[in-house]
Design an enzyme around this catalytic site. Sequence first.
Site, PDB file in Angstrom:
ATOM      1  N   HIS A  40       0.866  -1.190   0.000  1.00 45.18           N
ATOM      2  CA  HIS A  40       0.000   0.000   0.000  1.00 45.18           C
ATOM      3  C   HIS A  40       0.897   1.233   0.000  1.00 45.18           C
ATOM      4  O   HIS A  40       1.614   1.489   0.964  1.00 45.18           O
ATOM      5  CB  HIS A  40      -0.907  -0.001   1.225  1.00 45.18           C
ATOM      6  CG  HIS A  40      -1.891  -1.126   1.244  1.00 45.18           C
ATOM      7  ND1 HIS A  40      -2.265  -1.784   2.398  1.00 45.18           N
ATOM      8  CD2 HIS A  40      -2.566  -1.729   0.234  1.00 45.18           C
ATOM      9  CE1 HIS A  40      -3.135  -2.725   2.101  1.00 45.18           C
ATOM     10  NE2 HIS A  40      -3.326  -2.718   0.800  1.00 45.18           N
ATOM     11  N   GLU A  58       1.878  -4.484  11.481  1.00 46.06           N
ATOM     12  CA  GLU A  58       1.305  -3.153  11.331  1.00 46.06           C
ATOM     13  C   GLU A  58       2.045  -2.168  12.224  1.00 46.06           C
ATOM     14  O   GLU A  58       2.185  -2.395  13.425  1.00 46.06           O
ATOM     15  CB  GLU A  58      -0.176  -3.171  11.719  1.00 46.06           C
ATOM     16  CG  GLU A  58      -1.030  -4.134  10.905  1.00 46.06           C
ATOM     17  CD  GLU A  58      -1.576  -3.510   9.644  1.00 46.06           C
ATOM     18  OE1 GLU A  58      -1.254  -2.326   9.397  1.00 46.06           O
ATOM     19  OE2 GLU A  58      -2.305  -4.195   8.912  1.00 46.06           O
ATOM     20  N   GLU A  75       1.343   3.730   3.007  1.00 44.44           N
ATOM     21  CA  GLU A  75       1.889   3.247   4.278  1.00 44.44           C
ATOM     22  C   GLU A  75       3.413   3.323   4.237  1.00 44.44           C
ATOM     23  O   GLU A  75       4.118   2.313   4.250  1.00 44.44           O
ATOM     24  CB  GLU A  75       1.384   1.831   4.553  1.00 44.44           C
ATOM     25  CG  GLU A  75      -0.137   1.798   4.719  1.00 44.44           C
ATOM     26  CD  GLU A  75      -0.719   0.385   4.718  1.00 44.44           C
ATOM     27  OE1 GLU A  75       0.059  -0.595   4.712  1.00 44.44           O
ATOM     28  OE2 GLU A  75      -1.956   0.257   4.705  1.00 44.44           O
ATOM     29  N   HIS A  82       3.246  -3.438   7.032  1.00 40.71           N
ATOM     30  CA  HIS A  82       2.169  -2.493   6.708  1.00 40.71           C
ATOM     31  C   HIS A  82       2.189  -1.330   7.681  1.00 40.71           C
ATOM     32  O   HIS A  82       2.923  -1.331   8.670  1.00 40.71           O
ATOM     33  CB  HIS A  82       0.796  -3.191   6.795  1.00 40.71           C
ATOM     34  CG  HIS A  82       0.464  -4.044   5.617  1.00 40.71           C
ATOM     35  ND1 HIS A  82      -0.458  -3.674   4.664  1.00 40.71           N
ATOM     36  CD2 HIS A  82       0.930  -5.257   5.237  1.00 40.71           C
ATOM     37  CE1 HIS A  82      -0.539  -4.632   3.744  1.00 40.71           C
ATOM     38  NE2 HIS A  82       0.301  -5.606   4.075  1.00 40.71           N
TER      39      HIS A  82
END
Length: 1261
Positions: free
Chosen positions: A955, A1137, A958, A1052
Amino acid sequence: MVSVSVRPYQATTMAAANVPVPGEVSPLTEMHSGPISLTNNSRIVGLLAQLEKINTESAESDTARYVTSKILHLAQSQEESFFYFSEKTRREMTAKGSTGMEVLLSTLENTKDLQTTLNILSILVELVSAGGGRRASFLVTKGGSQILLQLLMNASKESPPNEELMVQIHSILAKIGPKDKKFGVKARINGALNITLNLVKQNLQNHRLVLPCLQLLRVYSANSVNSVSLGKNGVVELMFKIIGPFSKKNSGLMKVALDTLAALLKSKTNARRAVDRGYVQVLLTIYVDWHRHDNRHRNMLIRKGILQSLKSVTNIKLGRKAFIDANGMKILYNTSQECLAVRTLDPLVNTSSLIMRKCFPKNRLPLPTIKSSFHFQLPVIPVTGPVAQLYSLPPEVDDVVDESDDNDDIDLEAENETENEDDLDQNFKNDDIETDINKLKPQEEPGRTIEELKMYEHLFPELVDDFQDCDLISKEPKPFAFERKVRGPIVVPTAGEEASGNSGNIRKGVVMKANVSPKGDEGDKKPTFMDLAKEDGKDNDRTLQQQLGVENRTVSSVHGLNNDIVKALDRITLQNIPSQTAPGFTAGMKKDYSLPLTVLTCTKACPHMASCGNVLFEGRTVQLGKLCCTGVETEDDEDTESTSSVEQALVEISDGPTLHDSDLYIEIVKNTKSVPEYSEVAYPDYFGHIPPPFKEPILERPYGVQRTKIAQDIERLIHQSDIIDRVVYDLDNPSYAIPEEGDILKFNSKFESGNLRKVIQIRKNEYDLILNSDINSNHYHQWFYFEVSGMRPGVAYRFNIINCEKSNSQFNYGMQPLMYSVQEALNARPWWMRVGTDICYYKNHFSRSSVAAGGQKGKSYYTITFTVSFPHKDDVCYFAYHYPYTYSTLQMHLQKLESAHNPQQIYFRKDVLCETLSGNSCPLVTITAMPESNYYEHICQFRNRPYVFLSARVHPGETNASWVMKGTLEYLMSNNPTAQSLRESYIFKIVPMLNPDGVINGNHRCSLSGEDLNRQWQSPNPDLHPTIYHAKGLLQYLAAVKRLPLVYCDYHGHSRKKNVFMYGCSIKETVWHTTDNAASCDVVEDVGYRTLPKILSHIAPAFCMSSCSFVVEKSKESTARVVVWREIGVQRSYTMESTLCGCDQGKYKGLQIGTRELEEMGAKFCVGLLRLKRLTSPLEYNLPSSLLDFENDLIESSCKVTSPTTYVLDEDEPRFLEEVDYSAESNDELDIELAENAGDYEPSAQEEVLSDSELSRTFLP
């Protein structure tokens, strides 16, 4: 008259129960003089036993009347000596297993005596009033609501009905009705609705009777069918006979009537009826009257009740139109502004704000189309999916239509009413959780044949290389140094004194301390770089003291430069020099470095210069922004000489190779292919970034900031003449005129990873910014990266990014955007900083049609707003959502790592996995330790090392994932003994950027295919998703050759949670969080998937184990984590994350996260892998039980499902009361319940700071 035959029994039983027989002294009198002795055989139990006996034997009514009167007397006793007794009585009568309540209800159901009935009703009122919801629920479970409704029916048949009886019945029903899930249906079936309504109609002047009736009407109205039925019988008109202008009388009745009206108007049918009769204007008139006369604010609840009714009626489009036509926006705006000075009136301000936001006319974004400004022709057009839908959309889909209730002639709630209302209150069940055990079980699916997978053999040379041609004799590690000399900074020409002549060389001296190799000629010394981390348990932070002194310089015919700029540029270095001094190098030694002048191209007319120079390099022209046309403010000479302005601050950075090289970056940018064909380079990417030498705490949000911003937005509608509404930047219109006024900001985003589509000046110092959609998409707006110039110092500029899409953001919880000042960089402070005040994130009045929103009705956009004051005049500053990390930056870092590594010690290989859609290469990195020798045993050990497969940046928005990956790469390439052990333990296959095209072109979520690549892992298309197709192919190849990775981790970033955490995959934990009993799951599962997160929670300060989740959801079945687990068979398959905001636990609690902490997390991940190796080694397989006690962790974390997305844990943000739903289309009652229930909610101190909510629920009397 009591018969003689009953008398002996009565005397015996009542005496046993301490009930006075007529003519005897009451034992209650004796209790005043002595302590109260209470046991299970208390007086109340005896009285209830006698009452039960009376029911059984059908004794005469006067006996039941006497016993119930006595029970009522005991229950109502408020004397000090009876207080404990009274509470004990109530508890015993409602205790679990007690028949006390049943006896009372049985007597109530069977008695024909009015006084006995009244006594029992009074007892029930006492019990429920004292016990709250729990006792009301207990009464419901014993059938109380049905008995009372039947009693209401029977009492209504009398003419006229007994007033006292009706008051008592309605009072108790109003208390227990909300606790009965089927109360609305029961009341409707029993015909109770019209009984209550008619009582109100016939007794409007009897306030004692009307009050409980209105309370019960409100309970009836909670059922949508009942609300419609009551509306047809004139209840709305009836309420407007009760409510009226300001009056000091009957305020309690007025309050209840308004609450009832607000509940009734939640029905669209009733709301339309109210609009048709002009009641919106009436409500506004009444509100203004109460506002003007309630000077002491004693009737705030009534004023709020009027607003709640307006809030309900404006849930429909007709209501919003009537509100606008009645000048409601201006009325509520003015009244709410007058309330701001009184903190206890905040509920009125917030509710007014909500109504105004809801009624603010929905507008389309001021764009020709919400599709991206850039278009990329795909090699294949998908048949289905978002891209196919986008290509088939007609051009008019951008038009906003207020679609909320156009065709709702009748309430759908009424049509779809079912008798299963109890289902509404059952525990929330997330249908997104995968509950099919067969689907949860990993099933290794090769997907492609062995022959097809052979195409990846060349990417695994480490499995076949015999290293016969390699020199593996030397075991001494070579210094980890660069091949090239330390260069001085790049000089950027700027407007200053006009100069002529050819460019010359600037000779300057740099005084610095460095750690260099003791070998070699002194003139060729190279700085060495310390290891990123020392030992597992120690912090990675190191202290670096950079001392840059400026020596006298001779400038010979410098083109476009002045002495001030040279002086400023001399104070910046693009490399971090370690502070320690090695043997053979004298601290403070002066050394000259050749500094070639870089000449830039400027496409603008520069009034200060005859010419701005030549092309930077042949081929594509790349420019460095517009600094050459703005001039640079430099620090005074005195400041330059002082230690405060020279780089003497202590800068904590991770020791390791400094990977930034401005010259190399420019060379790489030449070969980077972007859809807009960018020709400029952003200064932050050119100069580089080092972490600032100070901490950046999470911002404390000032009270009232959101409503202040919303009020300013509402002023745009009320005072339209004050709005400038001038376009100052527009990607869709290349010919737009750039304003020449000196007080207007200039914007730019035409550089790699830039994202800014349009800028509109709203007020003198306020700008609306619109982001570009992801290419081949019409949404995904969140990432921003743009340049601002032409500012004046000390002026507060407000920036509103008005087309964000996520429903919430960490900007509401202390996160700040990032700013990079070129002037600061030139003054030796080249870093991104967290900046901005008055930051909030809220739903705005811009929307898109349901067709454009993919079927979602009236999807609204959100605004990020922040205010910045710039420290320098005419600076060039950059703003970003998070620390930018471009594709060219990655390629530069990989080249520097490759050129600096010791080939005798480290096996480093950089391959091209594939080409992206736009022709950029997707790098694949292999890192491990070289074999000790080319002997057979050592080669075998080398080839048999387990694989670890890492990926990141699928992504583009990010960017923190890339900084974590940078930390991982630097650690793996360092000379740290732990890093060497790690390389000797594993072979690392790394795809550091899975979505290069998205990163290059400034996308937030998608690739050029317009799709989220992390939803394509199940069936990636080689033409549309080449990076995913081939990354999965690598994993499939490893599975085919029986070399399954021990760990797969995809890096991420997370926009709505704090800390760093992991998502993994577990069958048992998925079942655990469903309604199924986890104990019934007979799947035997190795809980080793929890080991790595547990390790990281102990060694990584930013990591939070309690935020981890190992649940498999249906919506995530095509993500890398789930596919690699399910299809490839990697048990330890994770998504890691990293927060975009900061941490709320551990060492970094209360701090916003920076690149230092992110890189540290990448390094700590590596350390965790080494510990995982030790824990899973056959010789050391004695795992601590605490590491794998996942059931306790589950209980402790209290994981709960809040939406069909990844789980949210208790550690997430608290309920954000200020963040209300401003959707004009929503008839959702959540915000209403939130406002009403906030009185029961105890906010933390942090929430009181963060929200402008209705925290003050203790209203004035």
